[in-house]
Scaffold this active site. Structure first.
Site, mmCIF file in Angstrom:
data_model
loop_
_atom_site.group_PDB
_atom_site.id
_atom_site.type_symbol
_atom_site.label_atom_id
_atom_site.label_comp_id
_atom_site.label_asym_id
_atom_site.label_seq_id
_atom_site.Cartn_x
_atom_site.Cartn_y
_atom_site.Cartn_z
ATOM 1 N N SER A 690 0.803 -1.217 0.000
ATOM 2 C CA SER A 690 0.000 0.000 0.000
ATOM 3 C C SER A 690 0.843 1.278 0.000
ATOM 4 O O SER A 690 0.287 2.370 -0.004
ATOM 5 C CB SER A 690 -0.922 0.006 1.230
ATOM 6 N N ASP A 817 -2.968 -10.768 9.445
ATOM 7 C CA ASP A 817 -1.702 -10.808 8.707
ATOM 8 C C ASP A 817 -0.528 -10.870 9.673
ATOM 9 O O ASP A 817 0.450 -10.155 9.524
ATOM 10 C CB ASP A 817 -1.595 -9.585 7.793
#
Length: 989
Positions: A690, A817
């Site tokens: 990102s 995650d």
């Protein structure tokens, strides 16, 4: 004076009654006044109660009103105008119970379950003299149960479950002689429970399950207690599951005449099941996950009320008693993972409405029962890994209620009943490892998402109607006799993650329009006769990690786009490929990926194929020259664009296209301009999916922060917006020493910045894996070794952070995650969980939530999440288990030296009984703490179990200081072959 005459006779008859009227009226007045006074007093108590709990919004209606009495409020029940029951369930009460609650003099029932009430057992309730029902479950009570609790002598119902009570269950509980219901399950008791409990003759329900910290003990065996146990004629429900119980199951339990439900699952009990059963009312028997041996008692076939029989995961042998199949109420049969033999009684399903029938992993033989779905209610069917044979009955195709059918690894032959493919509720169909034949169906059930039919004799083409299989996630038809081409219609399935068509007779060229395969992670078309070039479009599949096209007739160049993939496994061997291997595939990870392609060559000899000749080198040099020229031209274009953007940005004061907004979460010693001025190339220390991460010194004192920048030339897309919102929402509201601190965020239309505390020692993965060792920018030498004490400290810190997220936040947080690169280390090597861009909030603890797509990192993904996107705390447990395996072995989660991920590799090693010391990281192997290291390795094994329910929670692991010992000694851990966790993996999908 006039003479007084007597009243007429009819008047004289009623005269005595008239004389009492004033008294009656007066008494009514007094009664009404007393009742009014009681109601006023109770209303005052309720008002004080609400105020002491800081006016929770759920009790906003607790105000004096002329329109209705407090007896009409939903939490209250009254008799004769006075409060007898307070049902204050799930109202988010966060404060202790005040003593004046007992000013409700007629209170008989108090239910405060599912709140957040802290403190010790509320002894103030001793003053509630009429209390017979007390429920304090699902709160935060701690400490011991008082030894004088028997002062509440009238109690008939005592429910203290799901709290943090500790020490012993006191013997005084057994002196509450009127108890009918006693629930003490799921707490932190670390002592014992009194055997005298079994002397409570009125007890109807006794629940002690899920108290793993009890001192290991046998079920009552001595004569005195057994005599009392036989006197418990009222007992209907007994649950002792998930406790450290040893020895054998006493026969006296099965002598309890009124016993209806018996749960003694996941304990250490052994030996045989008592063969004499006088509890004729038994509806539920659950003795699963133990070490029971011997036969299933024949007398079970006489229990006419038996609804559920669960004996799975034991060591039972012999046959299944015929009588069980004829029981009229039987609905749930689970006998998997034993050593049962003989045939399955053919009457199963004929006399009762079966809903679940599981006999997997046994040694059963003979035919499949024809009437399993006779009642039209069967939804779960598992007979895999037996020696069953013959054809599948046609009746199976008419069973529209089926959800999962697992028949793999038997000896079934013939065709699959036609209706089975179209069963309207079917989600999983597992047929692999049989002798089944026939063509693929034209249509499938719309809900079917998993088909495994490998190692059979299916033939014919994959029809173009395969495009209608829209929800298919896994399709495994390898090792069959399928022919024809791989149809283009197969590439339009958007949910497909696994496609296995190897070892068939497929031919023709591969389709190129595969953009819909965005979720595909495994593609195996090996051992066919596929020809033509490898489509370059394969290189643009974002999630592909395993690609096997070996043993075909593919020709031409290997598309360089394949080098862009992050492949764990690549096999293009035994084809007709030619030309040089793409530069990005020339590394040792793929040295066995290209043999038996005579036309292929590589620039390095270690690739086990021909080295490219001089002409090839000239060609390469020519190509390289052309590439350099094009690169220079592209760089000039980029430079012009950058100059234009810089000029434009200067007009806008910065890279931001509008006035940035700073939202602080801590007290700051810098301004937004300190951050914006540091967004320079030299300050970049990392990058992710990102955006980039910067290390910025924000003031003259040298204070440093880490800044994660999410930006886009256009308005941020929806995915990045969600990641940003998730990270800010979570980190902005939680504070914990083992969770990275979010200092502030800065945002405007096209850019988002997250400003964190700076972690001097970077991420854990850079310390564990040599090729990722820390760069000089962090000021740490590349050759430093992470010793075991620091590794254990890091593991404990990460466990504390995850434990806080799962158990102590107002709404549980699932990270999704967890991995070593998201565990950051400060200057003292304290671990902090980072990168919450993928985290989600859950409404209730343990509740599963579906995500629209699988996110996370391969090698760390729990199997049930990768296939179903179902999310709960156990996916973080799995990922943390992989981190523990990294810490102890030093291996990467996707170690390309092996054919399997780290979790599977560790399981395989453990299952083979090889010494754990052989796989410990060499940097810590010669260590006095080797036993401790091996223990943590074992804990990593338990955490990566395929079945989520068998993984320890983060709370359990932290409480045991990452010691595997509390999880040892149970057959489900110590004697678990790999198949133990493979079978029920399908049940979690």
């Amino acid at each position: 004076m006039p003479r007084l005459t007597s009243p007429p006779p009819h008047i004289r008859f009623f005269f005595p009654f008239f004389s009492y009227i004033p008294c009656v009226v007066f008494l009514c007045f007094l009664s009404h006044a007393a009742e009014s006074q009681i109601q006023d007093q109770e209303l005052q108590v309720l008002s004080k109660l609400r105020q002491s709990w800081q006016d929770p919004s759920s009790l906003d209606h607790w105000v004096a009103s002329n329109s209705s009495s407090h007896c009409a409020w939903p939490e209250i029940k009254c008799q004769e105008g006075s409060i007898t029951e307070l049902n204050l369930v799930n109202l988010n009460i966060n404060y202790s119970i005040p003593p004046f609650v007992c000013d409700l003099k007629n209170l008989t029932k108090l239910d405060l379950s599912y709140n957040n009430i802290p403190g010790e057992f509320p002894a103030v309730l001793y003053n509630c003299s009429k209390l017979v029902y007390l429920d304090l479950s699902q709160n935060y009570f701690e400490g011991p149960i008082p030894s004088d609790i028997n002062r509440m002598a009238d109690l008939q119902v005592l429910i203290l479950a799901a709290n943090s009570f500790s020490f012993d269950v006191p013997a005084s509980v057994a002196r509450l002689r009127r108890l009918r219901i006693l629930h003490l399950y799921m707490s932190e008791y670390n002592g014992t429970y009194p055997e005298e409990i079994f002397g409570l003759s009125d007890l109807e329900e006794l629940r002690l399950e899920y108290n793993k910290k009890f001192v290991p003990s046998q079920l009552p065996q001595n004569f005195t207690v057994l005599k009392k146990l036989r006197d418990m004629e009222a007992l209907e429900h007994l649950d002792l599951g998930i406790n450290p119980l040893t020895g054998e199951i006493p026969g006296s339990i099965f002598a309890l005449r009124n016993l209806s439900e018996l749960y003694v699952y996941e304990t250490y009990v052994s030996k045989s099941i008592p063969q004499a059963v006088r509890a004729a009312n038994l509806r539920v028997i659950d003795l699963s996950l133990n070490n029971l041996m011997g036969n299933i008692p024949e007398v079970f076939g006489q229990l006419k009320n038996l609804y559920s029989l669960n004996l799975e995961f034991n060591q039972l042998s012999g046959g299944i008693p015929e009588g069980i199949a004829s029981l009229p109420a039987l609905s749930d049969v689970r006998l998997s993972n034993n050593n049962l033999s003989g045939t399955i009684p053919p009457d199963f399903g004929k006399f009762s409405p079966l809903r679940r029938f599981e006999v997997a992993f046994n040694n059963l033989t003979g035919a499949f029962p024809e009437q399993l779905c006779h009642g039209g209610t069967l939804f779960g069917l598992a007979t895999m890994n037996n020696n069953l044979s013959g054809e599948l009955p046609e009746s199976l195709g008419n069973c529209s209620t089926l959800l999962e059918v697992m028949l793999n690894n038997n000896g079934f032959t013939g065709k699959v009943p036609g209706g089975l493919w179209m069963s309207r509720n079917l989600t999983a169909l597992l047929l692999s490892g049989n002798g089944l034949t026939g063509e693929l169906p034209k249509e499938l059930s719309r809900k079917l998402n998993r088909i495994e039919m490998s190692n059979n004799k299916f033939f014919g083409k994959i029809l173009s109607t395969v495009s209608s299989w829209r929800n298919l996630v896994v399709f495994d038809a390898s090792n069959n006799l399928l022919s024809g081409t791989v149809p283009a219609e197969l590439t339009v399935l958007p949910s497909l993650t696994t496609l296995l068509l190897g070892q068939n007779k497929l031919s023709g060229i591969l389709p190129t329009d595969i953009v819909s395969w965005k979720s595909l992670n495994t593609l195996n078309l090996s051992h066919n006769k596929i020809s033509g070039p490898i489509p370059s479009e394969i290189g643009f599949l974002p999630g592909l990690t395993q690609l096997d096209l070996s043993d075909n007739q593919l020709s031409g160049l290997i598309p360089p786009e394949i080098g862009q993939l992050n492949l764990n496994r690549l096999n293009l061997s035994s084809n007709r490929l030619s030309g040089p291997i793409p530069a990005k595939l020339e590394n040792a990870a793929y040295d066995t990926s290209f043999p038996n392609n005579p036309g292929l060559c590589a620039s390095n000899s270690f690739m086990r194929i021909n080295v490219c000749n001089t002409q090839s080198h000239r060609l390469s040099k020519t190509n390289l020259t052309l590439i350099v020229i094009l690169a220079i031209a592209a760089a000039m274009c980029v430079l012009l664009v950058v100059l234009f953007m810089i000029r434009a940005s200067r007009k806008n004061r910065d890279w931001f296209d509008s006035t940035p907004k700073l939202t602080p979460f801590q007290r700051l010693n810098f301004t937004e301009s300190n951050i914006l001025s540091g967004l320079k190339g030299p300050n970049v220390i990392g990058s992710g999916g990102s955006g980039k991460v910067y290390r910025i010194v924000v003031n003259s004192s040298g204070d440093t922060v880490a800044v994660k920048r999410i930006s886009n030339n256009q308005k941020l897309n929806e995915k990045l917006e969600k990641q940003f919102a998730a990270e800010v929402e979570i980190l902005g509201n939680i504070k914990h020493r083992h969770i990275v601190k979010l200092l502030c965020c800065i945002s405007c239309e096209h850019s988002k910045l997250l400003v964190y505390e700076y972690m001097e020692n970077g991420s854990l993965d850079r310390w564990l894996h040599k090729k990722k060792r820390l760069s000089p920018i962090l000021g740490v030498a590349n050759n430093m070794i992470l010793e075991w004490p620091k590794r254990l400290q890091i593991a404990l810190g990460a466990a504390k952070g995850l434990c806080y997220m799962h158990n102590d936040c107002s709404s549980p947080i699932i990270h999704r995650d967890v991995k070593s690169s998201n565990i950051l280390l400060d200057s003292e090597f304290n671990a902090k969980i980072a990168d919450f861009g993928l985290a989600r909030m859950l409404a209730e603890p343990g509740e599963a939530v579906s995500m629209t797509a699988v996110a996370g990192s391969f090698g760390y993904l729990a199997p049930e999440y990768a296939h179903t996107t179902r999310v709960n705390e156990k996916i973080d447990v799995y990922s943390f288990g992989v981190v523990l395996l990294e810490l102890t072995t030093g291996r990467e989660p996707n170690d390309r030296d092996e054919d399997m991920c780290l979790a599977d590799w560790a399981w395989f090693h453990f299952d083979q009984g090889k010494p754990i010391s052989d796989v410990i990281d060499e940097e810590i192997r010669d260590n006095s703490s080797l036993d401790q290291i091996c223990n943590v390795f074992k804990l990593g094994i338990f955490c990566t179990a395929k079945l989520p329910s068998t993984r320890p929670t983060m709370k359990e692991k932290f409480q045991h200081k990452l010691d595997a010992a509390p999880f040892l000694g149970n057959s489900k851990y110590e004697e678990m072959p790999r198949r133990y966790f493979h079978v029920l993996e399908c049940n979690t999908y």
